[in-house]
Motif scaffolding. Structure first.
Motif, PDB file in Angstrom:
ATOM      1  N   GLU A  75      22.248 -37.548  20.578  1.00  0.00           N
ATOM      2  CA  GLU A  75      22.997 -37.481  21.830  1.00  0.00           C
ATOM      3  C   GLU A  75      24.137 -38.491  21.840  1.00  0.00           C
ATOM      4  O   GLU A  75      25.240 -38.211  22.325  1.00  0.00           O
ATOM      5  CB  GLU A  75      22.057 -37.712  23.013  1.00  0.00           C
ATOM      6  CG  GLU A  75      21.062 -36.582  23.233  1.00  0.00           C
ATOM      7  CD  GLU A  75      19.974 -36.944  24.225  1.00  0.00           C
ATOM      8  OE1 GLU A  75      19.434 -36.022  24.875  1.00  0.00           O
ATOM      9  OE2 GLU A  75      19.639 -38.141  24.348  1.00  0.00           O
ATOM     10  N   VAL A  76      23.879 -39.679  21.284  1.00  0.00           N
ATOM     11  CA  VAL A  76      24.940 -40.675  21.146  1.00  0.00           C
ATOM     12  C   VAL A  76      26.036 -40.138  20.243  1.00  0.00           C
ATOM     13  O   VAL A  76      27.238 -40.287  20.522  1.00  0.00           O
ATOM     14  CB  VAL A  76      24.374 -41.993  20.562  1.00  0.00           C
ATOM     15  CG1 VAL A  76      25.500 -42.950  20.168  1.00  0.00           C
ATOM     16  CG2 VAL A  76      23.459 -42.673  21.568  1.00  0.00           C
ATOM     17  N   ASP A  77      25.637 -39.472  19.167  1.00  0.00           N
ATOM     18  CA  ASP A  77      26.595 -38.904  18.223  1.00  0.00           C
ATOM     19  C   ASP A  77      27.525 -37.897  18.911  1.00  0.00           C
ATOM     20  O   ASP A  77      28.744 -37.923  18.707  1.00  0.00           O
ATOM     21  CB  ASP A  77      25.835 -38.229  17.082  1.00  0.00           C
ATOM     22  CG  ASP A  77      26.754 -37.636  16.024  1.00  0.00           C
ATOM     23  OD1 ASP A  77      27.549 -38.397  15.437  1.00  0.00           O
ATOM     24  OD2 ASP A  77      26.684 -36.421  15.790  1.00  0.00           O
ATOM     25  N   ARG A  78      26.941 -37.030  19.729  1.00  0.00           N
ATOM     26  CA  ARG A  78      27.769 -36.019  20.408  1.00  0.00           C
ATOM     27  C   ARG A  78      28.786 -36.668  21.330  1.00  0.00           C
ATOM     28  O   ARG A  78      29.980 -36.330  21.294  1.00  0.00           O
ATOM     29  CB  ARG A  78      26.879 -35.055  21.200  1.00  0.00           C
ATOM     30  CG  ARG A  78      27.669 -33.988  21.963  1.00  0.00           C
ATOM     31  CD  ARG A  78      26.775 -33.173  22.868  1.00  0.00           C
ATOM     32  NE  ARG A  78      26.085 -33.991  23.851  1.00  0.00           N
ATOM     33  CZ  ARG A  78      26.659 -34.491  24.949  1.00  0.00           C
ATOM     34  NH1 ARG A  78      27.950 -34.281  25.189  1.00  0.00           N
ATOM     35  NH2 ARG A  78      25.949 -35.207  25.798  1.00  0.00           N
ATOM     36  N   ARG A  79      28.331 -37.624  22.139  1.00  0.00           N
ATOM     37  CA  ARG A  79      29.249 -38.257  23.081  1.00  0.00           C
ATOM     38  C   ARG A  79      30.315 -39.085  22.366  1.00  0.00           C
ATOM     39  O   ARG A  79      31.492 -39.048  22.714  1.00  0.00           O
ATOM     40  CB  ARG A  79      28.481 -39.143  24.069  1.00  0.00           C
ATOM     41  CG  ARG A  79      27.648 -38.382  25.078  1.00  0.00           C
ATOM     42  CD  ARG A  79      27.265 -39.272  26.258  1.00  0.00           C
ATOM     43  NE  ARG A  79      28.430 -39.697  27.022  1.00  0.00           N
ATOM     44  CZ  ARG A  79      28.378 -40.542  28.053  1.00  0.00           C
ATOM     45  NH1 ARG A  79      27.209 -41.038  28.425  1.00  0.00           N
ATOM     46  NH2 ARG A  79      29.471 -40.882  28.702  1.00  0.00           N
TER      47      ARG A  79
END
Length: 610
Positions: free
Chosen positions: A54-58
C-alpha cells in the motif's frame, strides 16, 4: 595519532553488497514483504496500519505526480512538516522519481525557510499546513524556482498550491500513460546520486546544506543491520524530527530490515502512546529520558512512607543486578531473589508505562547523563548511546546490547573508521561521510581532509575500543586562572542530579570562576510548588522565589562535590522562562545553541562577576 577503531577491531569490515539507492532498497523491501505492516499512524484516537504494498502504491502515485510537475533527476524537493506518515511517503516519492529531499523543520522561521528553499534550489515543496505555506508565500519572489507547493492538510488554491490527494490523482493518471517512468528513474540512480540535502542547525550563522548521497543511507542501513540488534519482528516508535539526520536514518532502517514503524511526531503524546503502541525500541534525544527519569523519581519521592522506601529498595537492587551483569559478574542468589520481588512489585510497573516490550532505546544528538542511563538499564530498558553528525549520516558509533558501556558512544558501525587526532579531536571516515557542503567548497576543504571528517568533538578510545566523548572542541573554555573546563559533561551530570532541571548552561570563558544559567521544567517545578505553599502561582513567580533558589542550590552543591575546584559552579542564575526552539536558543532536535544563549544573557552573566 592513535590507530583507528576499525584497525583495532578487524571484524568491523566494510559492508558489501548494499543496495544501489534508497529507491532500490524500497523496491526490494516491497518485493520481500508486500503484505507485512510498514507503518502504523494515528487517525483521531485510533491507530491505523498500512502495508508495504500500500505504501508502494501511494509513493509511486506521488512520485509520478512530481514527474508530471516537471521534477527532474536530482532536482531538490523540500519537505516542511512535522513527523507523520505523509513525510515518509513524500520522501519515498522523491527517492522513486530520482530527485533529492531537502529537509525543513516545521519550527523553522520564515526567513530561514526561504533561505533553505532558495539555497537548495528546491523546485517543489511539500508543506504540512497553511502555516508552512504562509512562510513560503510571504517570500515567493525569493524562491522563483519553486513551481508548486503540495499541501498535506487541506486543499490547493487552484494555482501555486495543490493538495496531496490532487497530486496522487495526477500521478496515477500520469502512470496510466507512462507506465515505466518510475522504473526508468530508479534505473538512472547511482550510489553517488544526491539523495538528501540536510541543513545543519546553524548554532552560529546561516545553516550549511550537507550533501548526502544514496550510498550514505544504504550503507547506514546495511551497517546497522549487520550488527544484528534489530529484526523484522521489532516495532519502532518514531517521533523524532525527520528533518534531523537521526530521524532520517530511522526512516531508512525499516527498508533494510523490514520492521514496522509507529509514526507520530507529537512530543506531548509520547507518554500516552507508548503503552498503546507497545514498541520494542525507540530512538530519542537525552532530554526525553531525563524528563521521564526526573518525573518518576520525583513522583515516588513525593509518595513518601512505605511506597517511597519500596521504590528505593527495588531500584537499588535493580541497579546492583544491572551493574553486576554489565561487569560480567554473577549475581548472588539473595540479590537475585530480592530483585525478582522488587521487579514484581515495582519495576515491572515502570516498564508497563513504556508498553512492557521495550528491548532498548537508542540515544543520540547530545550527551546522556550516566545516572539516567544506569537507571533505565536497571529498569530493564537499556539505553544504547550512539554518536554521529549530519555530516556522517547520523550513525557512526553505537553501543551494542551485549557490550553497552555507559558513558561511551560505543564502537563504530561496520565500515566506519574512527581515530583521534593529536589534539584529541575525533575524526571519522567511511561511506556515511557527506559529499560536502552545498556551494561551500572552502568550508568543505577545511572539515573534510583526505576523506577524514573533522567532527569538532574531543574524545578518547577506551581499552575496550569504545569511544568516549569529552566535549565539543569549540565549547571547551579556559578560566582566567588557566584551567580548562568541559561544559557539556558538567551540564549532563547536573540534569541527572536535579529532577527539576530543563536546561543547565555552564559559562566561565576567560572569567575567574565558573557560573551557570539554569531553567526548570515547568510541569515538575509547578507540582513541587503546589505542595510547598505556592499552589496556583505562575511559573515565573515559582522559579524566582527564594524557596526554589534554595532547592536548586542544594542540587548545585551536590554537583560541586563531584567536580574539580576550578570546575565548580560558584554562582548561578535561574531564568524566569525556559529556553525554546522558537526563540532560537535550542535546535529542533533539542540541542543547546550555546553561543546564542551566552550572547543573549550576557548582561545577566556579567552581573555575576561584578
Amino acid at each position: 595519532m592513535t590507530k583507528s577503531l576499525t584497525e583495532e577491531h578487524p571484524d568491523l569490515a566494510v559492508v558489501e553488497g548494499r543496495a544501489t539507492s534508497v529507491a532500490h532498497l524500497f523496491v526490494d523491501r516491497v518485493a520481500k514483504t508486500p503484505t507485512r505492516e510498514a507503518y502504523r499512524y494515528p487517525v483521531g484516537e485510533q491507530w491505523k496500519s498500512i502495508t508495504w504494498s500500500e505504501v508502494d502504491r501511494r509513493a509511486r502515485d506521488m512520485a509520478a505526480g512530481l514527474v508530471a510537475l516537471g521534477v527532474a533527476p536530482e532536482d531538490r524537493v523540500a519537505v516542511a512538516s512535522s513527523t507523520r506518515l505523509e513525510w515518509a511517503l513524500a520522501d519515498l516519492a522523491v527517492m522513486l522519481c530520482g530527485a533529492a529531499t531537502t529537509t525543513i523543520y516545521p519550527s523553522t522561521t520564515a526567513d530561514e525557510v526561504l533561505f533553505i528553499t532558495s539555497d537548495s534550489g528546491s523546485v517543489v515543496v511539500f508543506a504540512e499546513n497553511d502555516e508552512q505555506v504562509a512562510k513560503l508565500r510571504g517570500g515567493r519572489d525569493v524562491i522563483p524556482n519553486v513551481t508548486k507547493v503540495v499541501l498535506f492538510d487541506g486543499d490547493g488554491d487552484g494555482d501555486w498550491v495543490v493538495g496531496l490527494a490532487e497530486l496522487e490523482r495526477a500521478g496515477a493518471a500520469y502512470l496510466a500513460e507512462h507506465g515505466t517512468i518510475i522504473e526508468e528513474r530508479i534505473a538512472g540512480l547511482t550510489p553517488d546520486s544526491l539523495a538528501t540535502l540536510i541543513y545543519t542547525s546553524g548554532t552560529t550563522g546561516r545553516p550549511k546544506g550537507v550533501r548526502l548521497p544514496h550510498d550514505a543511507w544504504t550503507y547506514e542501513a546495511a551497517a546497522v543491520d549487520s550488527v544484528r540488534i534489530l529484526t523484522e519482528d521489532d516495532l519502532q516508535y518514531l517521533w523524532l524530527p525527520l528533518a534531523h539526520v537521526f530521524g532520517k536514518v530511522l526512516l531508512t532502517l525499516p527498508l533494510q530490515i523490514g520492521f514496522p514503524t509507529a509514526i507520530d511526531g507529537r512530543v506531548d503524546k509520547i507518554v500516552e502512546n507508548l503503552p498503546i503502541v507497545r514498541p520494542t525500541w525507540m530512538g530519542a534525544a537525552p532530554r526525553i529520558f531525563e524528563k521521564v527519569y526526573g518525573r518518576i523519581t520525583m513522583m515516588m519521592a513525593g509518595e513518601g512512607g512505605v511506597k517511597a522506601k519500596l521504590f528505593d529498595w527495588a531500584s537499588g537492587n535493580a541497579r546492583k543486578v544491572a551493574a553486576a551483569q554489565a561487569a560480567g559478574h554473577s549475581v548472588s542468589p539473595l540479590l537475585a531473589a530480592q530483585h525478582a520481588i522488587g521487579d514484581k512489585l515495582v519495576v515491572h510497573k515502570i516498564r508497563a508505562r513504556f508498553g512492557d516490550r521495550v528491548r532498548f532505546f537508542i540515544s543520540g544528538s547530545a550527551a546522556l547523563n550516566q545516572d539516567v542511563a544506569r537507571w533505565f538499564d536497571a529498569m530493564g530498558m537499556p539505553i544504547l548511546e550512539g554518536y554521529g553528525l549530519t555530516e556522517t549520516s547520523a550513525a557512526s558509533c553505537v553501543n551494542r546490547p551485549d557490550a553497552n558501556v555507559v558513558g561511551t558512544v560505543g564502537w563504530p558501525v561496520p565500515g566506519t573508521q574512527v581515530k583521534i587526532a593529536d589534539d584529541g579531536e575525533v575524526l571519522i571516515k567511511g561511506p556515511g561521510v557527506m559529499q560536502g557542503y552545498r556551494g561551500l567548497d572552502d568550508v568543505t576543504a577545511e572539515t573534510l581532509v583526505d576523506g577524514w571528517f573533522h567532527t569538532g568533538d574531543i574524545g578518547e578510545v577506551l581499552p575496550t575500543g569504545h569511544l568516549r566523548l569529552t566535549d565539543r572542541k569549540k565549547d571547551l573554555f579556559k578560566t582566567s586562572n588557566g584551567k580548562y573546563v568541559a561544559p557539556s559533561l558538567i551540564e549532563a551530570t547536573f540534569k541527572g542530579i536535579c529532577p527539576f532541571a530543563s536546561q543547565f548552561v555552564v559559562e566561565g570563558d576567560g572569567r575567574k570562576f565558573v557560573s551557570a544559567l539554569i531553567t526548570l521544567d515547568e510541569e515538575a517545578v509547578t507540582e513541587w510548588a503546589a505542595t510547598h505553599g505556592m499552589q496556583g502561582a505562575d511559573y515565573r513567580t515559582i522559579v524566582t522565589s527564594d524557596a526554589v533558589r534554595e532547592l536548586v542550590q542544594g542540587y548545585v552543591d551536590e554537583l560541586n562535590l563531584g567536580l574539580n575546584r576550578w570546575e565548580q559552579i560558584k554562582k548561578f542564575i535561574i531564568l524566569p522562562r525556559d529556553l525554546t526552539v522558537e526563540d532560537g536558543e535550542i535546535t529542533p532536535s533539542l540541542k543547546l545553541k550555546r553561543p546564542v544563549v551566552i550572547r543573549k544573557f550576557k548582561d545577566e552573566l556579567d552581573g555575576l562577576y561584578d
